[in-house]
Scaffold this motif. Structure first.
Motif, mmCIF file in Angstrom:
data_model
loop_
_atom_site.group_PDB
_atom_site.id
_atom_site.type_symbol
_atom_site.label_atom_id
_atom_site.label_comp_id
_atom_site.label_asym_id
_atom_site.label_seq_id
_atom_site.Cartn_x
_atom_site.Cartn_y
_atom_site.Cartn_z
ATOM 1 N N LEU A 1 44.611 -25.123 19.373
ATOM 2 C CA LEU A 1 43.960 -26.487 18.892
ATOM 3 C C LEU A 1 42.578 -25.968 17.956
ATOM 4 N N ASP B 1 25.001 -27.531 20.384
ATOM 5 C CA ASP B 1 26.179 -27.984 19.627
ATOM 6 C C ASP B 1 26.108 -27.358 18.165
ATOM 7 N N ASP C 1 37.792 -24.091 10.790
ATOM 8 C CA ASP C 1 38.768 -24.077 11.723
ATOM 9 C C ASP C 1 39.526 -22.498 11.909
ATOM 10 N N ARG D 1 39.470 -27.083 15.332
ATOM 11 C CA ARG D 1 38.206 -27.638 15.678
ATOM 12 C C ARG D 1 38.231 -29.350 15.158
ATOM 13 N N SER D 2 39.083 -29.470 14.322
ATOM 14 C CA SER D 2 39.307 -30.644 13.708
ATOM 15 C C SER D 2 40.139 -31.740 14.643
ATOM 16 N N GLY D 3 40.649 -31.241 15.711
ATOM 17 C CA GLY D 3 41.247 -31.930 16.799
ATOM 18 C C GLY D 3 42.838 -31.768 16.711
ATOM 19 N N HIS D 4 43.307 -31.424 15.700
ATOM 20 C CA HIS D 4 44.792 -31.165 15.469
ATOM 21 C C HIS D 4 45.226 -29.605 15.887
ATOM 22 N N TYR D 5 46.646 -29.845 16.449
ATOM 23 C CA TYR D 5 47.128 -28.683 16.716
ATOM 24 C C TYR D 5 48.022 -27.968 15.599
ATOM 25 N N GLN E 1 26.873 -24.392 23.171
ATOM 26 C CA GLN E 1 27.348 -25.507 23.655
ATOM 27 C C GLN E 1 26.166 -26.541 23.783
#
Length: 110
Positions: A75, A48, A95, A77-81, A45
């Motif tokens: 969730l 990154d 992802d 990595r692209s921010g979509h579920y 983290q």
């Protein structure tokens, strides 16, 4: 020797120890693995960089995987579920890496 094997396990399976391996580990070894996982996750983290992802460059950005069992919503990595149900699905390689490592999905080769 055992400590090196446990570290190597993290690099191949990330933070998930397969049950058959876990059964053959002592409590001290499991504690060592958890500590190593925390150190590596914190470092990952801070810089990154996903250290648990495949170290070889991908041939394609998209991969087709087969989800092995109904898993529920995750969730990406692209921010979509995405609701993972037992089936085939095409996803971004970034992802799906952790799903492959955890044994939730398998890569479908052409």
């Amino acid at each position: 020797e055992r400590a090196n094997r446990i570290k190597s396990l993290w690099w191949t399976k990330s933070s998930v120890i397969p049950e058959d391996v876990k059964q053959n580990m002592s409590q001290g070894e499991r504690d060592f693995f958890e500590g190593y996982d925390k150190i590596m996750s914190t470092y990952s983290q801070e810089v990154d960089v996903d250290l648990a992802s495949d170290m070889t460059p991908p041939e394609d950005l998209m991969v087709q995987v087969r989800i092995l069992k109904d898993y529920g919503e995750i969730l990406l990595r692209s921010g979509h579920y995405l609701d993972l149900k037992r089936s085939s699905v095409c996803m971004l390689r970034s992802d799906v890496e952790s799903l492959l490592q955890q044994g939730i999905a398998v890569h479908m080769r052409n």
